[in-house]
Scaffold this active site. Structure first.
Site, PDB file in Angstrom:
ATOM      1  CE  LYS A  78      -3.997   2.061   2.288  1.00 48.17           C
ATOM      2  NZ  LYS A  78      -5.030   1.847   3.650  1.00 48.17           N
ATOM      3  CB  SER A 153      -8.612   3.192   2.207  1.00 51.75           C
ATOM      4  OG  SER A 153      -7.532   2.995   3.379  1.00 51.75           O
ATOM      5  CB  SER A 177      -8.646   0.518   5.824  1.00 52.65           C
ATOM      6  OG  SER A 177      -9.351   1.352   5.589  1.00 52.65           O
TER       7      SER A 177
END
Lengths: 474, 100
Positions: A78, A153, A177
């Site tokens: 990420k 997210s 997330s």
């Protein structure tokens, strides 16, 4: 079989048996990226050195070296986790050109295992979002249905795994997330217990809630990644451990015999999506058939959890994001005065959702509102933690849906922040209480994946992963 | 009740430039979110301690030993400074008008 479709355990076994090379595995993922990333947009950049790293792993293996499980396995990272020498933008314009000066602890640990970082995974700006539509680098599309959101997210991480761009990924989970996008994309995602995994090198959203977590096709793969990244880190004072690790390569016949699974009555209300409920309850019944005992539990503070979360998280976010001042790194928009430089840098650098949460956090921390909002939320948070403590006296894990709905159409909820926030209703409590939680696929509704969430006792990932692995063997 | 002026004041406190055209949107959003979180007032928290951290640990300290930053990391961090003089970070003056 296309190597990009393998699980980590399968690929590792084939590589150990010399039936697959890391080079072929990485090549296979790169081909998928080349074919589909243009549309899915799960990765914001792709490693240029991945094939060379794969060759080096193959050479080490050929020379007879006994390599760790993750050696040669391509992983997506990420964009808010530091990989030395790579851009680390956290999906934001304010860090668009920011290069990581050092490795996050989790990245250093994976590097030491020989894992191959294949690319930076797209994300909602500063991990603020549930749909991966608030991304400076563009919207991420769900590989299962490209007209739909992948969740957020960590939408890029989940989509990268679902699309075969990587065999696993790292995400971060502040209110769901990792788990919610895993659920919407049909993969597995774990939020570890707060403190089990170091946050050093993770760009902070809300420090008392953030945890880095793994995503992969199966719970067994997630367990393998967790075992590589967990442990106490002197660079993160909130990390602790070591704790008992779950090793799926040893527990080859996982069992739930005698495990007590709690069903929280507050999570299964009238009006919930019946298809989601049916899939989740079917998975629970399968576990019951395998020897688990189902018990009803109560988490009475549940209806207040989202309110607590939307006070604590923005308060911490407004404080954490104060560091982006245009002075030391990132975007710097010059102004005539210091105040003007701050305002212009932050005004131009942050997107709408970041600004919304910064202002909300500033409001609830300001004089006259602190007691009514922030202090009240911290007390309510303790009540939520106590709810779980009580529930875990009569059960070992708690089962629920991960998301109240399946993946929705891109744009459907984007204009309405409060509706968007409600999509985190089942996941936020685990962050507030600091407990571990995993999302595992449990069927589909209208062809779209549904996720079963299992929550566990603090630092008891072993039981959680064992139940999740058993569920996936049904 | 959040007013336009509140939004402008919050933006000022948070050092955020907010476009005039966006003020109404933020006002509507914050009003809705605060309206939702206000339900917390119903919850009895009398005598409940504040939860500050998930794992309950407090005052974690480490040995007071200097750890040297690797040269390449130091160079990369200095390289990221928007403005610098040599290896020093250059920042704007805090006070606009000097009276000496």
């Amino acid at each position: 079989m296309n190597p990009s479709e393998l699980t980590i355990l399968e690929a590792a076994k084939l590589m150990r048996e010399k039936k697959l090379t890391a080079y072929d595995l990485v090549s296979s993922c790169l081909e998928r990226i080349e074919a589909d990333n243009g549309e899915i947009n799960a990765l914001v950049s792709v490693s240029k050195t991945a094939l060379d790293e794969a060759k080096a792993i193959d050479a080490r293996r050929s020379s007879g070296e006994d390599l760790p499980m993750l050696a040669g396995i391509p992983l997506a990272i990420k964009d808010n986790i530091m990989v030395k020498g790579w851009m680390a933008s956290a999906g934001s314009r304010i860090l668009e050109n920011h290069t990581a000066a050092y490795d996050a602890t989790v990245v250093a640990q994976l590097r030491a295992q020989g894992a191959i970082f294949i690319g930076r995974a797209n994300m909602d700006e500063f991990a603020m979002g549930s749909s991966s539509e608030s991304c400076h680098f563009g919207v991420v599309r769900n590989p299962v249905d490209r007209e739909r959101v992948p969740g957020g997210s960590s939408g890029g991480s989940a989509a990268a795994v679902a699309a075969g761009f990587a065999l696993g990924a790292l995400g971060s989970d502040t209110g769901g997330s990792v788990r919610q996008p895993a659920s919407l994309c049909g993969v597995t995602g774990l939020k570890p217990t707060y403190g089990r995994v170091s946050r050093y090198g993770l760009i902070a959203l809300a420090s008392s809630l953030d945890q880095i977590g793994p995503l992969a096709k199966t719970a067994a793969d997630v367990a393998v990644i967790l075992s590589a990244i967990e442990g106490n880190d002197p660079k993160d004072a909130t990390s602790s451990g070591p704790y008992e690790t779950y090793l799926p390569e040893i527990d080859t016949e996982p069992s739930v015999e005698g495990v007590r699974i709690g069903i929280p009555k507050e999570y299964f209300l009238d009006g919930m999506d019946e298809r989601v409920k049916a899939s989740v309850m079917y998975a629970v019944r399968q576990l019951e058939k395998k020897g688990a005992k189902i018990v009803e539990v109560s988490l009475p503070t549940t209806e207040y959890a989202l309110a607590v979360y939307y006070l604590v998280m923005p308060a911490e976010a407004s404080s954490n994001l104060a560091r982006f001042d245009g002075m030391r790194y990132g975007l710097s928009a010059g102004g005539a005065t210091l105040q003007e430089t701050y305002e212009r840098t932050r005004g131009e650098g942050f997107g709408a959702e970041a600004k919304r949460r910064i202002m909300l956090g500033t409001y609830v921390l300001s004089k006259g509102y602190y007691d009514a909002y922030y202090r009240k939320a911290l007390k309510a948070r303790e009540r939520i933690r106590l709810d779980f403590e009580d529930a875990f006296k009569v059960c070992d894990v708690i089962a629920s849906p991960t998301s109240p709905t399946v993946a929705w159409k891109i744009g459907e909820k984007f204009g309405d922040p409060l509706t968007m926030y409600l999509s985190d209703i089942y996941t936020i409590s685990a962050n507030l209480a600091g407990i571990p939680a995993i999302s595992v696929p449990c069927g589909t509704a209208d062809g779209l994946p549904v996720g079963l969430q299992l929550m566990g006792k603090p630092f008891d990932e072993k039981t959680l992963l064992r139940v999740a692995c058993t569920q996936q063997k049904t | 009740m959040i007013t336009n002026e509140d939004i402008l004041h919050l933006a000022k406190l948070a050092r955020l430039q907010v476009a005039e055209a966006d003020v109404l949107g933020y006002q509507t959003d914050l009003e809705a979110i605060l309206g939702y979180v206000n339900k917390l007032k119903e919850l009895d928290t009398e005598g409940v301690p504040e939860m500050a951290h998930a794992d309950g640990s407090t005052n974690v300290s480490r040995e007071d030993v200097a750890v040297v930053c690797p040269v390449d990391e130091r160079t990369a961090m200095i390289g990221a400074f928007p403005v610098r003089s040599g290896d020093l970070l250059e920042v704007q003056a805090v006070f606009a008008n000097r009276t000496e």
